[in-house]
Design an enzyme around this catalytic site. Structure first.
Site, PDB file in Angstrom:
ATOM      1  N   TYR A 245      10.152 -27.770  -5.716  1.00  8.81           N
ATOM      2  CA  TYR A 245      11.402 -27.519  -6.422  1.00  8.81           C
ATOM      3  C   TYR A 245      12.350 -26.628  -5.617  1.00  8.81           C
ATOM      4  O   TYR A 245      13.546 -26.569  -5.910  1.00  8.81           O
ATOM      5  CB  TYR A 245      11.139 -26.861  -7.783  1.00  8.81           C
ATOM      6  CG  TYR A 245      10.469 -27.761  -8.793  1.00  8.81           C
ATOM      7  CD1 TYR A 245      10.288 -29.123  -8.548  1.00  8.81           C
ATOM      8  CD2 TYR A 245       9.999 -27.252  -9.987  1.00  8.81           C
ATOM      9  CE1 TYR A 245       9.680 -29.945  -9.476  1.00  8.81           C
ATOM     10  CE2 TYR A 245       9.375 -28.064 -10.922  1.00  8.81           C
ATOM     11  CZ  TYR A 245       9.216 -29.410 -10.662  1.00  8.81           C
ATOM     12  OH  TYR A 245       8.602 -30.218 -11.591  1.00  8.81           O
TER      13      TYR A 245
ATOM     14  N   LYS B 296      -3.745 -31.694  -4.642  1.00 11.68           N
ATOM     15  CA  LYS B 296      -4.081 -33.027  -4.131  1.00 11.68           C
ATOM     16  C   LYS B 296      -4.514 -32.865  -2.677  1.00 11.68           C
ATOM     17  O   LYS B 296      -3.876 -33.377  -1.750  1.00 11.68           O
ATOM     18  CB  LYS B 296      -2.896 -33.970  -4.268  1.00 11.68           C
ATOM     19  CG  LYS B 296      -2.643 -34.439  -5.684  1.00 11.68           C
ATOM     20  CD  LYS B 296      -3.707 -35.444  -6.153  1.00 11.68           C
ATOM     21  CE  LYS B 296      -3.554 -36.779  -5.465  1.00 11.68           C
ATOM     22  NZ  LYS B 296      -4.584 -37.742  -5.937  1.00 11.68           N
TER      23      LYS B 296
ATOM     24  N   ASP C  56      -4.496 -35.507 -10.442  1.00 13.45           N
ATOM     25  CA  ASP C  56      -4.574 -36.707 -11.273  1.00 13.45           C
ATOM     26  C   ASP C  56      -5.838 -36.698 -12.131  1.00 13.45           C
ATOM     27  O   ASP C  56      -5.806 -37.068 -13.310  1.00 13.45           O
ATOM     28  CB  ASP C  56      -4.482 -37.974 -10.425  1.00 13.45           C
ATOM     29  CG  ASP C  56      -5.414 -37.967  -9.223  1.00 13.45           C
ATOM     30  OD1 ASP C  56      -6.035 -36.932  -8.927  1.00 13.45           O
ATOM     31  OD2 ASP C  56      -5.511 -39.022  -8.554  1.00 13.45           O
TER      32      ASP C  56
ATOM     33  N   ASP D 221       3.968 -27.997 -13.797  1.00 10.07           N
ATOM     34  CA  ASP D 221       4.987 -28.507 -14.715  1.00 10.07           C
ATOM     35  C   ASP D 221       4.450 -29.713 -15.479  1.00 10.07           C
ATOM     36  O   ASP D 221       4.531 -29.793 -16.714  1.00 10.07           O
ATOM     37  CB  ASP D 221       6.229 -28.886 -13.904  1.00 10.07           C
ATOM     38  CG  ASP D 221       7.456 -29.138 -14.766  1.00 10.07           C
ATOM     39  OD1 ASP D 221       7.371 -29.013 -16.004  1.00 10.07           O
ATOM     40  OD2 ASP D 221       8.509 -29.472 -14.202  1.00 10.07           O
TER      41      ASP D 221
ATOM     42  N   ASP E 287       2.910 -29.784 -19.654  1.00 12.26           N
ATOM     43  CA  ASP E 287       3.501 -30.643 -20.685  1.00 12.26           C
ATOM     44  C   ASP E 287       2.450 -31.570 -21.288  1.00 12.26           C
ATOM     45  O   ASP E 287       2.474 -31.849 -22.495  1.00 12.26           O
ATOM     46  CB  ASP E 287       4.656 -31.455 -20.104  1.00 12.26           C
ATOM     47  CG  ASP E 287       5.968 -30.676 -20.109  1.00 12.26           C
ATOM     48  OD1 ASP E 287       5.922 -29.451 -20.332  1.00 12.26           O
ATOM     49  OD2 ASP E 287       7.027 -31.287 -19.891  1.00 12.26           O
TER      50      ASP E 287
END
Length: 370
Positions: A143, A194, A227, A251, A255
């Site tokens: 970001y 990852k 994942d 993030d 959620d």
């Protein structure tokens, strides 16, 4: 009577001002009934700041935030500002506050309250008693990384690009926050990345491992691909205690965890900076839900997440654990009594609006403090 504790309140846009009004009632109640006094100032951020000052986070707001003991943030954004250029969007207000205040550790609890077990999309036995803390790095990563932009490749094809970039110091400091929280909870930390396909992920895993071995050998540390973590959150969420993740993965996962609990309207968050001389640290508290422009002004928004964000403020900025638990208990008792806003409505419950739920929480506070 302790000295006044200074709060900067930034209601923002959409349902922000509506739910913030209910928090102000809780603050006023604490001034009257508890041994604490708050010096509250209000400022502009997001679309409201764009309309009034031409910037989503004016210098005046940043200065007030730096001077305050803690910042209570509402929400930003809405269709009114969707057509603005990227560098003037309301959402940049929260990004500037995080950056200028050095708020690098975002704490997002995902807790299933007993009265709301049936609100989750998962089976009750999978979520009953769920209590997860997700620690998201919030001032680095993709970001904020450079280079970034939209350009044209040498072959003439247009492309968009962002950079995932983390320094060892950035990972170390947020890892310490996560390890410390795990030590105070169930002593279990899951670090997410990852590492199988990203160099930044390999580096993240290396640094977190080193911090754990050197400083927190008593905390059980495991690593998980992002994942797989998403799949595990949706199938066996109670295996987790504290989850540590980068800005992007944190993030997304927070959620998902929010959805598992049943409603964004119930989930608070805290974003903490480094400890300053004297033990003080900059901190901002906000609900996970957005500005919800589709219901703004209708008086039906759930104020619980904003009120619970204030409870986190009491706990992490002022060390007021008893008062934080008092506010949380009042919210849980109201829900247990069958009052619901639309987002958490259940068969047999009484549907109420924002202010009615806020009034009920104040009544429960009176009972608990009697």
């Amino acid at each position: 009577m302790p000295s006044n504790k200074s709060l900067l309140v930034l209601p923002g846009d959409g349902i922000g001002p509506e739910v913030m009004r209910e928090v102000r009632r809780v603050v006023d109640w604490m001034d009257r009934r508890r041994r604490v006094t708050f010096d509250v100032k209000e400022g502009l951020v997001g679309g409201a700041a764009l309309d009034a000052a031409g910037h989503p986070c004016p210098d005046k707001t940043v200065e007030a935030a730096l001077a305050a003991d803690a910042v209570l943030f509402g929400s930003v954004g809405g269709p009114k500002w969707d057509s603005l250029p990227f560098d003037r969007r309301p959402e940049l207000g929260i990004l500037r506050l995080r950056k200028d205040l050095g708020l690098f550790a975002n704490l997002r609890p995902a807790q299933v309250w007993d009265p709301l077990v049936d609100a989750s999309s998962l089976k009750p036995d999978l979520v009953r008693g769920l209590d997860i803390m997700i620690v998201r790095e919030s001032t680095g990563g993709i970001y904020f990384g450079e280079p970034r932009g939209i350009g044209t490749r040498p072959d003439g094809v247009r492309h968009g690009f962002d950079t995932e970039d983390y320094g060892e110091d950035e990972i170390t400091r947020v890892a310490r926050v996560a390890f410390d929280l795990a030590r105070k909870r169930r002593n279990k930390l899951t670090s997410v990345e990852k590492a199988n396909v990203m160099q930044s992920g390999r580096f993240w895993r290396e640094v977190v491992t080193n911090v754990g071995k050197a400083e927190f050998p008593d905390v059980e540390l495991s690593h998980m691909y992002a994942d797989n973590c998403a799949m595990q959150l949706a199938s066996r969420p109670k295996q987790f205690d504290v989850i540590l993740a980068s800005n992007l993965f944190g993030d997304l996962l927070s959620d998902l965890a929010a959805a598992v609990t049943g409603s964004l309207g119930m989930l608070p968050s805290a974003t903490l900076g480094a400890e300053l001389p004297g033990g003080r640290r900059h901190a901002l508290y906000e609900p996970i839900h957005g500005s919800a422009p589709d219901i703004a002004g209708k008086g039906i928004a759930n104020p619980s997440a904003q009120i619970l964000s204030f409870a986190m403020l009491l706990r992490y900025s002022f060390g007021m654990e008893e008062d934080a638990r008092l506010v949380e208990s009042a919210v849980e008792r109201v829900l247990g009594g069958g009052l619901r806003t639309a987002d958490i409505m259940a068969p047999g419950a009484a549907r109420v609006g924002t202010s009615t739920l806020g009034e009920a929480i104040i009544r429960e506070l009176d009972k608990l403090a009697a």
